[in-house]
Design a protein around this motif. Structure first.
Motif, mmCIF file in Angstrom:
data_model
loop_
_atom_site.group_PDB
_atom_site.id
_atom_site.type_symbol
_atom_site.label_atom_id
_atom_site.label_comp_id
_atom_site.label_asym_id
_atom_site.label_seq_id
_atom_site.Cartn_x
_atom_site.Cartn_y
_atom_site.Cartn_z
ATOM 1 N N PHE A 179 26.866 77.710 -5.095
ATOM 2 C CA PHE A 179 27.517 76.626 -4.352
ATOM 3 C C PHE A 179 27.953 77.149 -2.995
ATOM 4 N N SER A 180 27.693 76.380 -1.950
ATOM 5 C CA SER A 180 28.061 76.804 -0.593
ATOM 6 C C SER A 180 29.574 76.809 -0.444
ATOM 7 N N ASP A 181 30.131 77.998 -0.244
ATOM 8 C CA ASP A 181 31.576 78.149 -0.104
ATOM 9 C C ASP A 181 32.012 77.763 1.302
ATOM 10 N N SER A 182 33.259 77.323 1.410
ATOM 11 C CA SER A 182 33.744 76.870 2.720
ATOM 12 C C SER A 182 34.016 78.021 3.675
ATOM 13 N N THR A 183 34.120 79.241 3.145
ATOM 14 C CA THR A 183 34.391 80.392 4.007
ATOM 15 C C THR A 183 33.084 80.999 4.508
ATOM 16 N N GLU A 184 32.985 81.192 5.790
ATOM 17 C CA GLU A 184 31.769 81.759 6.370
ATOM 18 C C GLU A 184 31.580 83.213 5.941
ATOM 19 N N GLU A 185 32.687 83.870 5.591
ATOM 20 C CA GLU A 185 32.625 85.301 5.293
ATOM 21 C C GLU A 185 31.772 85.597 4.060
ATOM 22 N N TYR A 186 31.871 84.733 3.052
ATOM 23 C CA TYR A 186 31.200 85.028 1.795
ATOM 24 C C TYR A 186 30.036 84.096 1.463
ATOM 25 N N GLY A 187 29.910 82.981 2.142
ATOM 26 C CA GLY A 187 28.739 82.135 1.964
ATOM 27 C C GLY A 187 28.708 81.381 0.657
ATOM 28 N N TYR A 188 27.869 81.829 -0.283
ATOM 29 C CA TYR A 188 27.664 81.108 -1.529
ATOM 30 C C TYR A 188 28.443 81.737 -2.678
ATOM 31 N N ALA A 189 29.079 80.868 -3.485
ATOM 32 C CA ALA A 189 29.816 81.316 -4.664
ATOM 33 C C ALA A 189 29.089 80.842 -5.919
ATOM 34 N N LEU A 190 29.313 81.546 -7.034
ATOM 35 C CA LEU A 190 28.674 81.193 -8.292
ATOM 36 C C LEU A 190 29.535 80.154 -9.012
ATOM 37 N N CYS A 191 28.912 79.038 -9.396
ATOM 38 C CA CYS A 191 29.634 77.933 -10.023
ATOM 39 C C CYS A 191 28.867 77.425 -11.242
ATOM 40 N N ALA A 192 29.406 76.389 -11.890
ATOM 41 C CA ALA A 192 28.760 75.813 -13.063
ATOM 42 C C ALA A 192 28.951 74.314 -13.075
ATOM 43 N N SER A 193 27.975 73.617 -13.628
ATOM 44 C CA SER A 193 28.070 72.165 -13.777
ATOM 45 C C SER A 193 27.035 71.709 -14.798
ATOM 46 N N PRO A 194 27.189 70.491 -15.325
ATOM 47 C CA PRO A 194 26.170 69.955 -16.240
ATOM 48 C C PRO A 194 24.849 69.738 -15.506
ATOM 49 N N GLY A 195 23.762 69.725 -16.256
ATOM 50 C CA GLY A 195 22.456 69.494 -15.650
ATOM 51 C C GLY A 195 21.719 70.790 -15.396
ATOM 52 N N ASN A 196 20.671 70.689 -14.617
ATOM 53 C CA ASN A 196 19.828 71.853 -14.346
ATOM 54 C C ASN A 196 20.521 72.844 -13.425
ATOM 55 N N GLY A 197 20.457 74.131 -13.773
ATOM 56 C CA GLY A 197 21.051 75.162 -12.939
ATOM 57 C C GLY A 197 20.045 75.739 -11.970
ATOM 58 N N ASP A 198 20.508 76.692 -11.160
ATOM 59 C CA ASP A 198 19.632 77.368 -10.211
ATOM 60 C C ASP A 198 18.814 78.455 -10.915
ATOM 61 N N ILE A 199 17.821 78.939 -10.198
ATOM 62 C CA ILE A 199 16.980 80.017 -10.702
ATOM 63 C C ILE A 199 17.500 81.359 -10.180
ATOM 64 N N PHE A 200 17.659 82.301 -11.088
ATOM 65 C CA PHE A 200 18.102 83.648 -10.753
ATOM 66 C C PHE A 200 16.984 84.630 -11.088
#
Length: 279
Positions: free
Chosen positions: A168-189
């Motif tokens: 998930f795109s984090d609001s802080t420019e310093e760290y960028g994307y954070a790891l999150c969870a939600s129902p439905g299809n997830g991302d590919i790692f």
């Protein structure tokens, strides 16, 4: 509580909730036995235990035996406090749960030649995509008894409402994307092995803990994580995995902001998050 930590009271409104407050200037200055006696004279206060707030962490203390304590980090505060207040856990059960989990980790310390495997035990080669599904805790599964999709399944195989990990795109420019969870299809790692160490990746970036931040979240960055930033992978006996900080010093869970969105990070609950790998 130290005087310099008194803002904690304002933030959490503790003085409005049948709470006794005692300040101390140092570890040597606090008198837990004396405070326990005060607690016993206040019937509206919890008679089983009280909490010492030390700025960096907390310490739950048994009122009848102040030698019996349980120290926990600020990231675990909401979980531990609610369990103690509701009577779902005691100091002794929290200590035992930590011991059991650490014993489990000790049996599954990643060894040289460690390979990531999916839910069927198949080795996942570097660069091969997979998804990460949260394996549900029976306490967290809501209304599953009447769900036709899960009827008859063992409790440990019931899942949350089909929750998957994503970036998930984090609001802080310093760290960028954070790891999150939600129902439905997830991302590919995917994974990458460097010097016998398996790193989790997403779209070319490495999952890591930012050690220079107060954040508990997991982020995705371009650089190979340092030892202190590294996410370690431990297998449970059933083939599912736990994610931990370096050498299992803290473990990863999901902080559900709402039913449909959670943030993955070092919250270290007594029942840490289990993940199932799907290729």
């Amino acid at each position: 509580m130290r005087p310099e930590d008194s803002d904690f009271l304002l933030i959490n409104n503790t003085t409005e909730d049948n709470t006794i407050v005692e300040y101390f200037d140092s570890e040597e200055d606090k008198d837990l036995a004396k405070f326990a006696e005060i607690v016993k004279t206040k019937p509206n206060c919890n008679q089983k235990h009280f909490i010492v707030y030390r700025g960096d962490d907390y310490c739950a203390v048994e009122t009848d035996n102040v030698e019996n304590t349980y120290i926990f980090s600020s990231t675990r505060e909401p979980f531990i406090m609610s369990k103690l207040v509701e009577g779902l856990e005691t100091i002794d059960t929290l200590i035992e749960e930590d011991k059991r989990f650490k014993a489990m980790l000790a049996k599954h310390v990643p060894q040289p030649g460690f390979k990531l495997r999916d839910a069927n035990g198949e080795i996942i080669p570097d660069g091969k995509g997979f998804s990460l599904q949260i394996v549900g805790d029976p306490e967290e599964v809501l209304d599953k008894e009447d769900d036709e999709d899960t009827e008859g399944l063992p409790e440990e195989e019931k899942l949350y409402d089909d929750d998957w990990l994503f970036a998930f795109s984090d609001s802080t420019e310093e760290y960028g994307y954070a790891l999150c969870a939600s129902p439905g299809n997830g991302d590919i790692f995917e994974c990458e092995t460097i010097d016998d160490i398996v790193y989790l990746k997403h779209e070319g970036g490495y999952l890591y803990f930012p050690t220079d931040s107060n954040s508990s979240s997991i982020y995705i960055g371009e650089a190979v994580p340092t030892k202190e930033q590294r996410i370690e992978i431990y297998y449970d006996d059933d083939g599912d995995i736990y994610l931990t900080a370096f050498e299992g010093s803290n473990y990863v869970d999901c902080d559900w902001i709402k039913c449909s969105f959670g943030v993955i990070g070092l919250y270290g609950s007594t029942k840490p998050m289990k993940l199932r790998i799907h290729m």
